[in-house]
Design a protein around this motif. Structure first.
Motif, PDB file in Angstrom:
ATOM      1  N   GLU A   4      40.160 -85.399 -10.938  1.00  0.00           N
ATOM      2  CA  GLU A   4      40.072 -84.765  -9.704  1.00  0.00           C
ATOM      3  C   GLU A   4      39.574 -83.670  -9.742  1.00  0.00           C
ATOM      4  O   GLU A   4      39.891 -82.712 -10.780  1.00  0.00           O
ATOM      5  N   LYS A   5      38.659 -83.223  -8.482  1.00  0.00           N
ATOM      6  CA  LYS A   5      38.026 -81.851  -8.507  1.00  0.00           C
ATOM      7  C   LYS A   5      38.531 -81.016  -7.357  1.00  0.00           C
ATOM      8  O   LYS A   5      39.377 -81.481  -6.489  1.00  0.00           O
ATOM      9  N   VAL A   6      38.453 -79.926  -7.495  1.00  0.00           N
ATOM     10  CA  VAL A   6      38.819 -78.795  -6.455  1.00  0.00           C
ATOM     11  C   VAL A   6      37.740 -78.056  -6.322  1.00  0.00           C
ATOM     12  O   VAL A   6      36.988 -77.364  -7.305  1.00  0.00           O
ATOM     13  N   LEU A   7      37.462 -77.516  -5.105  1.00  0.00           N
ATOM     14  CA  LEU A   7      36.644 -76.397  -4.704  1.00  0.00           C
ATOM     15  C   LEU A   7      37.066 -75.170  -4.797  1.00  0.00           C
ATOM     16  O   LEU A   7      38.254 -74.803  -4.176  1.00  0.00           O
ATOM     17  N   VAL A   8      36.519 -74.239  -5.794  1.00  0.00           N
ATOM     18  CA  VAL A   8      37.027 -73.042  -5.609  1.00  0.00           C
ATOM     19  C   VAL A   8      36.001 -71.904  -5.193  1.00  0.00           C
ATOM     20  O   VAL A   8      34.788 -72.039  -5.171  1.00  0.00           O
ATOM     21  N   ILE A   9      36.409 -70.891  -4.304  1.00  0.00           N
ATOM     22  CA  ILE A   9      35.712 -69.919  -3.905  1.00  0.00           C
ATOM     23  C   ILE A   9      36.039 -68.694  -4.489  1.00  0.00           C
ATOM     24  O   ILE A   9      37.227 -68.285  -4.613  1.00  0.00           O
ATOM     25  N   HIS A  10      35.002 -67.770  -4.842  1.00  0.00           N
ATOM     26  CA  HIS A  10      35.222 -66.717  -6.027  1.00  0.00           C
ATOM     27  C   HIS A  10      35.246 -65.369  -5.236  1.00  0.00           C
ATOM     28  O   HIS A  10      34.333 -64.623  -5.213  1.00  0.00           O
ATOM     29  N   ILE A  11      36.015 -65.277  -3.936  1.00  0.00           N
ATOM     30  CA  ILE A  11      36.109 -64.087  -3.352  1.00  0.00           C
ATOM     31  C   ILE A  11      36.554 -62.921  -4.095  1.00  0.00           C
ATOM     32  O   ILE A  11      35.916 -61.871  -3.975  1.00  0.00           O
ATOM     33  N   GLN A  12      37.375 -62.916  -5.090  1.00  0.00           N
ATOM     34  CA  GLN A  12      37.843 -61.767  -5.680  1.00  0.00           C
ATOM     35  C   GLN A  12      36.597 -61.407  -6.668  1.00  0.00           C
ATOM     36  O   GLN A  12      36.678 -60.172  -6.869  1.00  0.00           O
ATOM     37  N   GLU A  13      36.209 -62.394  -7.423  1.00  0.00           N
ATOM     38  CA  GLU A  13      35.113 -62.005  -8.174  1.00  0.00           C
ATOM     39  C   GLU A  13      33.970 -61.407  -7.437  1.00  0.00           C
ATOM     40  O   GLU A  13      33.017 -60.515  -8.090  1.00  0.00           O
ATOM     41  N   LEU A  14      33.642 -61.639  -6.058  1.00  0.00           N
ATOM     42  CA  LEU A  14      32.376 -61.330  -5.384  1.00  0.00           C
ATOM     43  C   LEU A  14      32.731 -59.841  -5.166  1.00  0.00           C
ATOM     44  O   LEU A  14      32.044 -58.794  -5.173  1.00  0.00           O
ATOM     45  N   VAL A  15      34.043 -59.396  -4.639  1.00  0.00           N
ATOM     46  CA  VAL A  15      34.173 -58.144  -4.136  1.00  0.00           C
ATOM     47  C   VAL A  15      34.149 -57.174  -5.515  1.00  0.00           C
ATOM     48  O   VAL A  15      33.775 -56.072  -5.296  1.00  0.00           O
ATOM     49  N   LYS A  16      34.527 -57.752  -6.551  1.00  0.00           N
ATOM     50  CA  LYS A  16      34.642 -56.830  -7.818  1.00  0.00           C
ATOM     51  C   LYS A  16      33.077 -56.610  -8.172  1.00  0.00           C
ATOM     52  O   LYS A  16      32.677 -55.692  -8.621  1.00  0.00           O
ATOM     53  N   LYS A  17      32.457 -57.680  -8.171  1.00  0.00           N
ATOM     54  CA  LYS A  17      30.991 -57.475  -8.769  1.00  0.00           C
ATOM     55  C   LYS A  17      29.980 -56.534  -7.697  1.00  0.00           C
ATOM     56  O   LYS A  17      29.465 -55.913  -8.174  1.00  0.00           O
ATOM     57  N   HIS A  18      30.340 -56.738  -6.417  1.00  0.00           N
ATOM     58  CA  HIS A  18      29.703 -55.923  -5.534  1.00  0.00           C
ATOM     59  C   HIS A  18      30.294 -54.645  -5.196  1.00  0.00           C
ATOM     60  O   HIS A  18      30.054 -53.712  -4.226  1.00  0.00           O
ATOM     61  N   ASN A  19      31.319 -54.470  -5.890  1.00  0.00           N
ATOM     62  CA  ASN A  19      32.149 -52.936  -5.716  1.00  0.00           C
ATOM     63  C   ASN A  19      32.497 -52.764  -4.396  1.00  0.00           C
ATOM     64  O   ASN A  19      32.352 -51.592  -3.811  1.00  0.00           O
ATOM     65  N   ILE A  20      33.268 -53.861  -3.738  1.00  0.00           N
ATOM     66  CA  ILE A  20      33.830 -53.427  -2.354  1.00  0.00           C
ATOM     67  C   ILE A  20      34.840 -53.977  -2.058  1.00  0.00           C
ATOM     68  O   ILE A  20      35.433 -54.632  -2.711  1.00  0.00           O
ATOM     69  N   SER A  21      35.608 -53.678  -1.037  1.00  0.00           N
ATOM     70  CA  SER A  21      36.956 -54.205  -0.787  1.00  0.00           C
ATOM     71  C   SER A  21      36.964 -55.462  -0.096  1.00  0.00           C
ATOM     72  O   SER A  21      35.882 -55.788   0.506  1.00  0.00           O
ATOM     73  N   LEU A  22      38.018 -56.152   0.097  1.00  0.00           N
ATOM     74  CA  LEU A  22      38.081 -57.401   0.889  1.00  0.00           C
ATOM     75  C   LEU A  22      37.921 -57.075   2.285  1.00  0.00           C
ATOM     76  O   LEU A  22      37.313 -57.605   3.171  1.00  0.00           O
ATOM     77  N   ARG A  65      26.248 -71.036  -5.637  1.00  0.00           N
ATOM     78  CA  ARG A  65      27.190 -71.150  -7.011  1.00  0.00           C
ATOM     79  C   ARG A  65      27.790 -69.671  -7.229  1.00  0.00           C
ATOM     80  O   ARG A  65      28.983 -69.873  -8.089  1.00  0.00           O
ATOM     81  N   GLU A  66      27.246 -68.762  -6.811  1.00  0.00           N
ATOM     82  CA  GLU A  66      27.816 -67.376  -6.982  1.00  0.00           C
ATOM     83  C   GLU A  66      29.142 -67.266  -6.034  1.00  0.00           C
ATOM     84  O   GLU A  66      30.108 -66.720  -6.463  1.00  0.00           O
ATOM     85  N   ILE A  67      29.304 -67.946  -5.026  1.00  0.00           N
ATOM     86  CA  ILE A  67      30.203 -68.151  -4.189  1.00  0.00           C
ATOM     87  C   ILE A  67      31.474 -69.065  -4.213  1.00  0.00           C
ATOM     88  O   ILE A  67      32.630 -69.023  -4.296  1.00  0.00           O
ATOM     89  N   LEU A  68      30.775 -70.382  -4.718  1.00  0.00           N
ATOM     90  CA  LEU A  68      31.870 -71.343  -4.753  1.00  0.00           C
ATOM     91  C   LEU A  68      31.341 -72.471  -5.940  1.00  0.00           C
ATOM     92  O   LEU A  68      30.220 -72.436  -6.204  1.00  0.00           O
ATOM     93  N   THR A  69      32.280 -72.866  -6.628  1.00  0.00           N
ATOM     94  CA  THR A  69      32.255 -73.958  -7.615  1.00  0.00           C
ATOM     95  C   THR A  69      33.226 -75.179  -7.264  1.00  0.00           C
ATOM     96  O   THR A  69      33.919 -75.205  -6.795  1.00  0.00           O
ATOM     97  N   ILE A  70      32.672 -76.354  -7.902  1.00  0.00           N
ATOM     98  CA  ILE A  70      33.726 -77.479  -7.880  1.00  0.00           C
ATOM     99  C   ILE A  70      34.016 -77.610  -9.416  1.00  0.00           C
ATOM    100  O   ILE A  70      33.197 -77.617 -10.362  1.00  0.00           O
ATOM    101  N   GLU A  71      35.466 -77.599  -9.534  1.00  0.00           N
ATOM    102  CA  GLU A  71      35.997 -77.652 -11.037  1.00  0.00           C
ATOM    103  C   GLU A  71      37.038 -78.529 -10.987  1.00  0.00           C
ATOM    104  O   GLU A  71      37.585 -79.090 -10.227  1.00  0.00           O
TER     105      GLU A  71
END
Length: 73
Positions: A4-22, A65-71
């Motif tokens: 079984e696969k799940v779609l993962v959205i990397h919001i927390q990683e993105l805000v850290k990488k771009h040094n911004i808040s949610l 793929r920077e925003i979402l992945t299937i895992e």
């Protein structure tokens, strides 16, 4: 054997990488902060593709793929 696969959205990683808040991502992408929070925590089951487009535009992301992945679940 089927995995079984799940779609993962990397919001927390993105805000850290771009040094911004949610909140700042919410403002830049014009997405309600509650929706981003739900996506970030995995509580939201359905994802509006427009949100992905807005996040990509707000952060100048060309590769989805920077925003979402299937895992594996």
């Amino acid at each position: 054997m089927y995995k079984e696969k799940v779609l993962v959205i990397h919001i927390q990683e993105l805000v850290k990488k771009h040094n911004i808040s949610l909140r700042e991502l919410s403002r830049r992408a014009d997405i309600d902060i509650a929706r981003l929070s739900e996506l970030s925590s995995g509580k939201r089951q359905r994802i509006n593709i427009e949100y992905i487009e807005r996040i990509a535009e707000a952060l100048n992301i060309d590769d989805i793929r920077e925003i979402l992945t299937i895992e594996d679940k």
